[in-house]
Design an enzyme around this catalytic site. Structure first.
Site, PDB file in Angstrom:
ATOM      1  CB  THR A 161      -0.781  -0.185   1.245  1.00 24.08           C
ATOM      2  OG1 THR A 161      -1.398  -1.116   1.227  1.00 24.08           O
ATOM      3  CG2 THR A 161      -2.232   1.279   1.147  1.00 24.08           C
TER       4      THR A 161
ATOM      5  NE  ARG B 140      -8.761  -7.586   3.878  1.00 23.52           N
ATOM      6  CZ  ARG B 140      -7.996  -6.680   3.794  1.00 23.52           C
ATOM      7  NH1 ARG B 140      -7.781  -6.174   2.886  1.00 23.52           N
ATOM      8  NH2 ARG B 140      -6.994  -6.412   4.807  1.00 23.52           N
ATOM      9  CB  VAL B 141     -13.421  -3.235   2.624  1.00 24.57           C
ATOM     10  CG1 VAL B 141     -13.509  -2.134   3.070  1.00 24.57           C
ATOM     11  CG2 VAL B 141     -14.415  -3.507   1.732  1.00 24.57           C
ATOM     12  N   GLY B 142      -9.976  -3.775   3.102  1.00 24.77           N
ATOM     13  CA  GLY B 142      -9.600  -3.499   4.515  1.00 24.77           C
ATOM     14  C   GLY B 142      -9.205  -2.178   5.357  1.00 24.77           C
ATOM     15  CG  ASP B 143      -5.636  -0.286   6.548  1.00 28.29           C
ATOM     16  OD1 ASP B 143      -5.725  -1.330   5.703  1.00 28.29           O
ATOM     17  OD2 ASP B 143      -4.351   0.022   6.381  1.00 28.29           O
TER      18      ASP B 143
ATOM     19  N   GLY C 230      -4.559  -4.749   7.458  1.00 22.70           N
ATOM     20  CA  GLY C 230      -6.399  -3.878   7.316  1.00 22.70           C
ATOM     21  C   GLY C 230      -6.541  -4.042   8.837  1.00 22.70           C
TER      22      GLY C 230
HETATM   23  N1  ASP Z   1      -3.298  -2.195   5.162  1.00 18.67           N
HETATM   24  C1  ASP Z   1      -3.742  -3.519   3.795  1.00 18.67           C
HETATM   25  C2  ASP Z   1      -4.640  -4.023   3.332  1.00 18.67           C
HETATM   26  O1  ASP Z   1      -5.212  -4.019   4.694  1.00 18.67           O
HETATM   27  C3  ASP Z   1      -2.691  -3.599   3.403  1.00 18.67           C
HETATM   28  C4  ASP Z   1      -1.083  -3.426   2.617  1.00 18.67           C
HETATM   29  O2  ASP Z   1      -0.810  -2.098   3.338  1.00 18.67           O
HETATM   30  O3  ASP Z   1       0.009  -3.839   2.098  1.00 18.67           O
HETATM   31  O4  ASP Z   1      -6.248  -3.290   2.237  1.00 18.67           O
END
Ligand code: ASP
Length: 354
Positions: free
Chosen positions: A210, A238-241, A264
């Site tokens: 990210t 799936r939804v991340g942060d 996340g």
């Molecule tokens: N934070 C991102 C997520 O959980 C993944 C990442 O930082 O690579 O979707």
């Protein structure tokens, strides 16, 4: 513009090595306490694409442009890089081989935000998030409807899965075993799993990449973007942060901004970016505030699994133009790219739990 080339940066260029190939400990040029400078733009991407992104963002800031323009255009450079497997075009897909992107943008000046989640087929999700922010009264659009929205606003529908990402996904499928996301929260059961490249890990195998981009313009207005293809091989939907305001990104125009990368799920539960900005509001420096957030997360796990330290990296800037970054665990400290009127540098932060 004359560029300040750090010794380490010069070294990596001269020998044709990628940024990641060198250890900061060999060239401890930029330490954790950061000088204050405005305008300023930073990103958690420290490779050559990160540097290009900073140059793009800086061109906008240097001409007196807004922080929100700078972070969007800088993040677009990273999103469009087909080689980067954690963001936008070329990002690693979900477990079905489909690239689903999450992104958010927040403009401190207007106290407005926009985001998209599970967005497919659009190379620059943070720009779609910006349209959500500026052209609607909503904050977040998801999935098929986010794609429809983007199409209506003129974004081109494109295939995001590169050959490189497809091959990586197929290799992962070949090895499918106990390393996927199906089942209960394993980190709460003291399960240990091996991941490639490391001796032992508490975490399910994922690749991440990210990016956070944060900036302050000449008027002192602050903006941020977080954009990602999310955890690799995640369960579809799936939804991340990253698209969640307060989790993967938060901006307070009077205080500063923070962004998160890494697992996340923990960033969401801890509202980490909001927490970091809150700590800065209470007087903590960016680096200290980032470390506070890491400790807060580790504390939460102390009772359920004291060996679990989710892999997170936090970055932050404050209104004064100071910045900092930290990492939960690992040998190598967190790093960020920084661009000011003095040029491009890479800055080294800390590791909270060594
Ligand atoms: N934070 C991102 C997520 O959980 C993944 C990442 O930082 O690579 O979707």
């Amino acid at each position: 513009m004359s560029k300040k080339i750090s010794r380490r940066h010069f070294f990596s260029r001269s020998f044709g090595l990628s940024a990641g190939a060198l250890l900061f400990k060999d060239f401890p040029i930029f330490q954790s306490s950061a000088a204050s400078k405005i305008p300023l733009i930073i990103t958690s991407h420290t490779n050559e694409t990160g540097e290009k992104a900073m140059e793009t963002g800086w061109e906008i800031l240097a001409k007196g442009g807004s922080a929100v323009d700078a972070v969007e255009k800088a993040a677009n450079i990273i999103e469009l890089d087909a080689e980067g497997m954690g963001v936008g075009f070329g990002g690693l897909p979900n477990e079905n081989g489909v690239v689903q992107l999450d992104a958010s943008i927040m403009d401190g000046k207007t106290y407005n935000a926009g985001s998209v989640a599970c967005l497919e087929n659009i190379k620059t999700p943070c720009s779609v998030a910006r349209v959500v922010m500026e052209k609607t009264d909503h904050i977040m659009l998801v999935g098929r409807d986010a794609l429809e929205f983007a199409r209506k606003w003129g974004f081109k529908k494109e295939d995001l899965l590169t050959e490189k990402a497809r091959e990586r996904w197929l290799r992962w499928k070949e090895r499918l075993s106990d390393r996927d996301d199906w089942g209960p929260s394993e980190h709460l059961k003291n399960l240990k799993k091996k991941s490639p490249g490391s001796k032992e890990s508490d975490e399910i195998e994922h690749y991440s990449g990210t990016t956070n981009v944060l900036a302050i313009d000449k008027n002192g207005d602050i903006a941020g973007v977080t954009t990602t293809s999310g955890l690799s091989f995640k369960i579809p939907g799936r939804v991340g942060d990253s698209p969640i305001i307060g989790a993967g990104l938060y901006v307070d125009n009077e205080v500063g901004a923070a962004g998160a990368t890494g697992r996340g799920e923990d960033v969401i539960k801890s509202c980490a970016s909001f927490y970091i900005v809150l700590r800065m509001k209470e007087g903590r420096k960016p680096l200290d505030a980032c470390e506070d957030a890491m400790k807060m997360i580790a504390d939460k796990y102390r009772k359920v699994n004291p060996n679990f330290f989710p892999g997170e990296q936090f970055v932050a800037i404050n209104k004064q133009g100071e910045y900092g970054c930290t990492q939960m665990r690992g040998k190598r400290p967190a790093r960020i790219s920084v661009m000011t009127k003095d040029g491009y540098t890479r800055h080294e932060g800390t590791v909270v739990f060594k």
